[in-house]
Structures are given as C-alpha cells and as structure tokens.
Motif scaffolding. Structure first.
Motif, short mmCIF file in Angstrom:
data_model
loop_
_atom_site.label_atom_id
_atom_site.label_comp_id
_atom_site.label_asym_id
_atom_site.label_seq_id
_atom_site.Cartn_x
_atom_site.Cartn_y
_atom_site.Cartn_z
N GLU A 128 0.93 -0.73 0.00
CA GLU A 128 -0.07 0.12 -0.08
C GLU A 128 0.96 1.46 0.27
OE1 GLU A 128 -3.00 0.08 2.95
OE2 GLU A 128 -2.60 -1.96 3.19
N GLY A 129 0.31 2.28 -0.58
CA GLY A 129 1.27 3.51 -0.74
C GLY A 129 0.45 4.36 0.62
N GLY A 130 1.24 6.01 0.52
CA GLY A 130 0.32 6.75 0.90
C GLY A 130 -0.01 8.16 0.16
N LEU A 131 -0.96 8.80 0.72
CA LEU A 131 -1.50 10.01 0.34
C LEU A 131 -1.51 10.66 1.31
CD1 LEU A 131 -3.04 11.07 -2.15
CD2 LEU A 131 -4.41 10.95 -1.55
N ALA A 132 -0.57 11.80 1.27
CA ALA A 132 -0.57 13.74 2.10
C ALA A 132 -1.22 14.77 1.69
CB ALA A 132 0.68 13.04 2.70
N TRP A 133 -2.13 15.22 2.06
CA TRP A 133 -2.16 16.87 2.06
C TRP A 133 -1.48 17.34 3.50
CZ3 TRP A 133 -5.07 18.65 -1.28
CH2 TRP A 133 -6.34 17.10 -2.32
N LEU A 179 5.46 10.53 1.29
CA LEU A 179 6.88 9.35 1.38
C LEU A 179 7.02 8.91 3.05
CD1 LEU A 179 9.18 8.04 -0.70
CD2 LEU A 179 10.62 9.66 0.52
N ASP A 180 6.83 9.10 3.72
CA ASP A 180 6.44 8.82 5.19
C ASP A 180 5.75 7.26 5.30
OD1 ASP A 180 8.72 9.80 5.34
OD2 ASP A 180 8.12 11.75 7.32
N ASN A 181 4.19 8.00 5.01
CA ASN A 181 3.16 7.66 4.77
C ASN A 181 3.00 6.31 4.21
OD1 ASN A 181 1.25 9.32 6.72
ND2 ASN A 181 0.31 9.63 4.86
N ALA A 209 2.94 0.68 3.43
CA ALA A 209 4.12 -1.08 3.14
C ALA A 209 4.51 -1.92 3.82
CB ALA A 209 4.61 -0.35 1.52
N GLY A 210 4.95 -1.05 5.15
CA GLY A 210 5.79 -2.13 5.85
C GLY A 210 4.80 -2.46 6.53
N ARG A 211 3.02 -2.51 6.95
CA ARG A 211 2.66 -2.43 7.84
C ARG A 211 1.80 -4.14 6.19
NH1 ARG A 211 -0.50 2.18 9.92
NH2 ARG A 211 0.83 2.63 11.72
N SER A 212 1.58 -3.89 5.58
CA SER A 212 0.85 -4.57 4.73
C SER A 212 1.71 -5.69 3.84
CB SER A 212 0.12 -3.67 3.22
OG SER A 212 1.12 -2.95 2.41
N GLY A 213 2.60 -5.25 4.29
CA GLY A 213 3.47 -7.05 3.25
C GLY A 213 4.41 -6.21 2.14
N GLY A 214 4.28 -5.52 2.12
CA GLY A 214 4.35 -4.78 0.52
C GLY A 214 6.79 -4.00 0.63
N THR A 215 6.80 -3.55 -0.25
CA THR A 215 8.49 -3.39 0.07
C THR A 215 8.73 -1.38 0.36
OG1 THR A 215 8.34 -2.52 -2.57
CG2 THR A 215 9.15 -5.08 -1.64
N PRO A 216 8.99 -1.44 1.59
CA PRO A 216 9.40 0.37 1.90
C PRO A 216 10.05 0.74 1.51
CG PRO A 216 8.82 -1.17 3.92
CD PRO A 216 8.77 -2.57 2.69
N ASN A 217 10.94 0.13 1.05
CA ASN A 217 12.61 0.02 0.46
C ASN A 217 12.18 0.64 -0.71
OD1 ASN A 217 12.78 -1.85 0.20
ND2 ASN A 217 14.72 -1.88 -0.28
N THR A 218 11.22 0.53 -1.45
CA THR A 218 10.81 1.22 -2.71
C THR A 218 10.21 1.83 -3.23
OG1 THR A 218 9.37 -0.64 -3.05
CG2 THR A 218 11.30 -1.54 -3.73
#
Length: 101
Positions: free
Chosen positions: A58-63, A75-77, A82-91
């Motif tokens: 999962e990605g992140g949207l921010a205002w 980017l922080d979100n 991504a870490g919580r959803s089992g994704g790849t946060p470093n990408t």
C-alpha cells in the motif's frame, strides 16, 4: 386453549413490531450525512497533495501547505503502510504531487 390465543395474538405482535420498525426508520431517513469525502484535505489551508507508491504493498497520500511537505509526508506514509501490508517500503517513491490553485 392457550394454543389458539397464542395464534390469534401473533399477527398483532408482528404488526406492532413492524409499525415500530417503520417509525424508527422514517425518523432517520431525513437526516443528512456529515461524513467527509475520502481523501479530502484535512483543513482549508492544505492545498498541496502527493501520492507515493511502493512496487508492492500500500502507498500513501498526504496533504500539506507546501509541495515539499506533501511529498515528504506521502513518502513517510508509504513507507509505514507498505511495511504494514507486507510490501516493500524501501521502493517507495512519489508518483504524483501538485498544488490546487
């Protein structure tokens, strides 16, 4: 004898419950919803937004008030989600960033 009286009162009980249900439903139908639209800006001053996505997860949207703040927050979100959803946060990388006039 009790079997007959129970059968005769059943329609009245059901009709009473139906009437109560309809009265409660009708009372709520005129109320307007106050739920905000998804991804709406949290405040009136936040006009810039950014979206960051990883290759997996999962990605992140921010205002935010500025474009650079929105990019950093998204980017922080992205890294967090991504870490919580089992994704790849470093990408994670920002794929969309703009300010509304």
């Amino acid at each position: 004898m009790t079997g007959q009286s129970a059968r005769q009162s059943s329609p009245w009980v059901l009709l009473s419950l139906l009437a109560i249900d309809l009265a409660l439903t009708a009372g709520c139908s005129g109320k307007s919803s106050t739920v905000a639209a998804p991804y709406s800006p949290p405040g009136t001053g936040s006009t810039c937004y950014a979206k960051a996505l990883p290759t997996v997860g999962e990605g992140g949207l921010a205002w935010a008030d500025t474009l650079s703040m929105a990019r950093q927050k998204s980017l922080d979100n992205c890294i967090r989600y991504a870490g919580r959803s089992g994704g790849t946060p470093n990408t994670c990388k920002v794929v969309l960033a703009e300010c509304k006039p």
